[in-house]
Write a protein that holds these residues in place. Structure first.
Motif, PDB file in Angstrom:
ATOM      1  N   ALA A 140       0.825  -1.207   0.000  1.00 28.13           N
ATOM      2  CA  ALA A 140       0.000   0.000   0.000  1.00 28.13           C
ATOM      3  C   ALA A 140       0.862   1.261   0.000  1.00 28.13           C
ATOM      4  O   ALA A 140       0.379   2.343  -0.357  1.00 28.13           O
ATOM      5  CB  ALA A 140      -0.936   0.002   1.204  1.00 28.13           C
ATOM      6  N   ASP A 141       2.126   1.124   0.399  1.00 31.04           N
ATOM      7  CA  ASP A 141       3.031   2.279   0.423  1.00 31.04           C
ATOM      8  C   ASP A 141       3.649   2.580  -0.943  1.00 31.04           C
ATOM      9  O   ASP A 141       4.359   3.577  -1.088  1.00 31.04           O
ATOM     10  CB  ASP A 141       4.155   2.039   1.433  1.00 31.04           C
ATOM     11  N   VAL A 142       3.422   1.722  -1.919  1.00 27.31           N
ATOM     12  CA  VAL A 142       4.007   1.926  -3.248  1.00 27.31           C
ATOM     13  C   VAL A 142       3.233   3.019  -3.990  1.00 27.31           C
ATOM     14  O   VAL A 142       2.000   2.983  -4.062  1.00 27.31           O
ATOM     15  CB  VAL A 142       4.000   0.629  -4.071  1.00 27.31           C
ATOM     16  N   ASP A 143       3.958   3.983  -4.526  1.00 27.93           N
ATOM     17  CA  ASP A 143       3.351   5.094  -5.262  1.00 27.93           C
ATOM     18  C   ASP A 143       2.922   4.626  -6.659  1.00 27.93           C
ATOM     19  O   ASP A 143       3.733   4.077  -7.407  1.00 27.93           O
ATOM     20  CB  ASP A 143       4.365   6.228  -5.372  1.00 27.93           C
ATOM     21  N   LEU A 144       1.662   4.826  -6.986  1.00 29.27           N
ATOM     22  CA  LEU A 144       1.135   4.470  -8.306  1.00 29.27           C
ATOM     23  C   LEU A 144       0.673   5.695  -9.082  1.00 29.27           C
ATOM     24  O   LEU A 144       0.117   5.567 -10.179  1.00 29.27           O
ATOM     25  CB  LEU A 144      -0.043   3.489  -8.164  1.00 29.27           C
ATOM     26  N   SER A 145       0.900   6.868  -8.535  1.00 25.45           N
ATOM     27  CA  SER A 145       0.356   8.083  -9.137  1.00 25.45           C
ATOM     28  C   SER A 145       0.893   8.334 -10.545  1.00 25.45           C
ATOM     29  O   SER A 145       0.209   8.944 -11.378  1.00 25.45           O
ATOM     30  CB  SER A 145       0.652   9.298  -8.262  1.00 25.45           C
ATOM     31  N   MET A 146       2.112   7.874 -10.824  1.00 30.37           N
ATOM     32  CA  MET A 146       2.700   8.124 -12.145  1.00 30.37           C
ATOM     33  C   MET A 146       1.915   7.440 -13.263  1.00 30.37           C
ATOM     34  O   MET A 146       1.988   7.846 -14.422  1.00 30.37           O
ATOM     35  CB  MET A 146       4.162   7.675 -12.178  1.00 30.37           C
ATOM     36  N   PHE A 147       1.156   6.403 -12.922  1.00 32.18           N
ATOM     37  CA  PHE A 147       0.364   5.723 -13.939  1.00 32.18           C
ATOM     38  C   PHE A 147      -0.955   6.445 -14.212  1.00 32.18           C
ATOM     39  O   PHE A 147      -1.672   6.105 -15.142  1.00 32.18           O
ATOM     40  CB  PHE A 147       0.084   4.281 -13.511  1.00 32.18           C
ATOM     41  N   GLU A 148      -1.265   7.415 -13.381  1.00 35.43           N
ATOM     42  CA  GLU A 148      -2.507   8.168 -13.543  1.00 35.43           C
ATOM     43  C   GLU A 148      -2.255   9.559 -14.109  1.00 35.43           C
ATOM     44  O   GLU A 148      -3.200  10.284 -14.421  1.00 35.43           O
ATOM     45  CB  GLU A 148      -3.206   8.293 -12.188  1.00 35.43           C
TER      46      GLU A 148
END
Length: 222
Positions: free
Chosen positions: A66-74
């Protein structure tokens, strides 16, 4: 009504205690009996929240991811930059809790955080023009690479005694210094490998993007 002397048991308390135990002593240290003792409750009370030990470890693994940043895919980031940024965040999350990595390596299963991550990576790759088959392989490749890099330290695997390498291993005459430079060595190796992977993928991108017919049928593995 008087307050209970001990905080009420919850999934959150169990996951936090289990993660602390995994971090301190490894996966083998986790048992329902040990967790109950750490939390000051009876063993059976844990089953009101988790049916099995594996379910607890799944929740711990999901908490880490859950701490992994996924914002770059959005953010409409180009796929190469997105993969680089995500992989660094992914490794940082796993490297902070390396003992959970073997459990994570089993795959996402039903874990929401890992499924969201797989969905984000696959969606971004296919949106960028990769075929479904190659997008699946890229997700697998990146997971193998990141998990392996977070599992342990290459540099710390060498002892700091020069005598161990003298004579028999002439090319390792500086190996006793590796542990002293552990962060530089391990992070440098990760960055070197990560960039090599992404640059290599970029070389195949036009050809792959032109062959969408190679995509597997929906719901089938690549």
């Amino acid at each position: 009504m008087a307050r209970p002397r001990k905080p009420l048991l919850s999934r959150e308390r169990i996951v936090v205690a289990a993660l602390a135990l995994v971090d301190a002593e490894g996966l083998e240290a986790v048992s329902t009996r040990r967790l109950a003792a750490e939390l000051g409750v009876s063993g059976p009370s844990l089953y009101n929240h988790f049916r099995t030990k594996d379910a607890i470890l799944d929740a711990v693994a999901d908490r880490v991811c859950a701490d992994v940043d996924l914002s770059m895919f959005e953010d409409a980031t180009d796929w190469r930059t997105a993969l680089l940024t995500w992989a660094r965040s992914y490794r940082a999350a796993l490297a902070a809790h390396p003992h959970i990595v073997p459990h994570l390596a089993r795959g996402p299963g039903r874990r929401p955080s890992q499924l969201r991550m797989a969905d984000a990576v696959f969606g971004a790759m296919t949106a960028a023009g990769w075929s479904r088959a190659q997008a699946t392989r890229i997700g697998a490749l990146m997971r193998y690479f990141v998990a392996g890099s977070a599992l342990g330290s290459f540099a710390r695997g060498f002892v700091d005694d020069a005598a161990v390498y003298a004579g028999d291993y002439p090319h390792l005459d500086q190996a006793h210094l590796l542990a002293e430079h552990q962060q530089q060595v391990d992070e440098g190796a990760f960055e070197t490998g990560l960039r090599a992977l992404v640059d290599g993928l970029a070389l195949t991108f036009p050809a792959d993007g032109a062959r969408p017919e190679q995509a597997p049928a929906a719901g089938r593995p690549a």
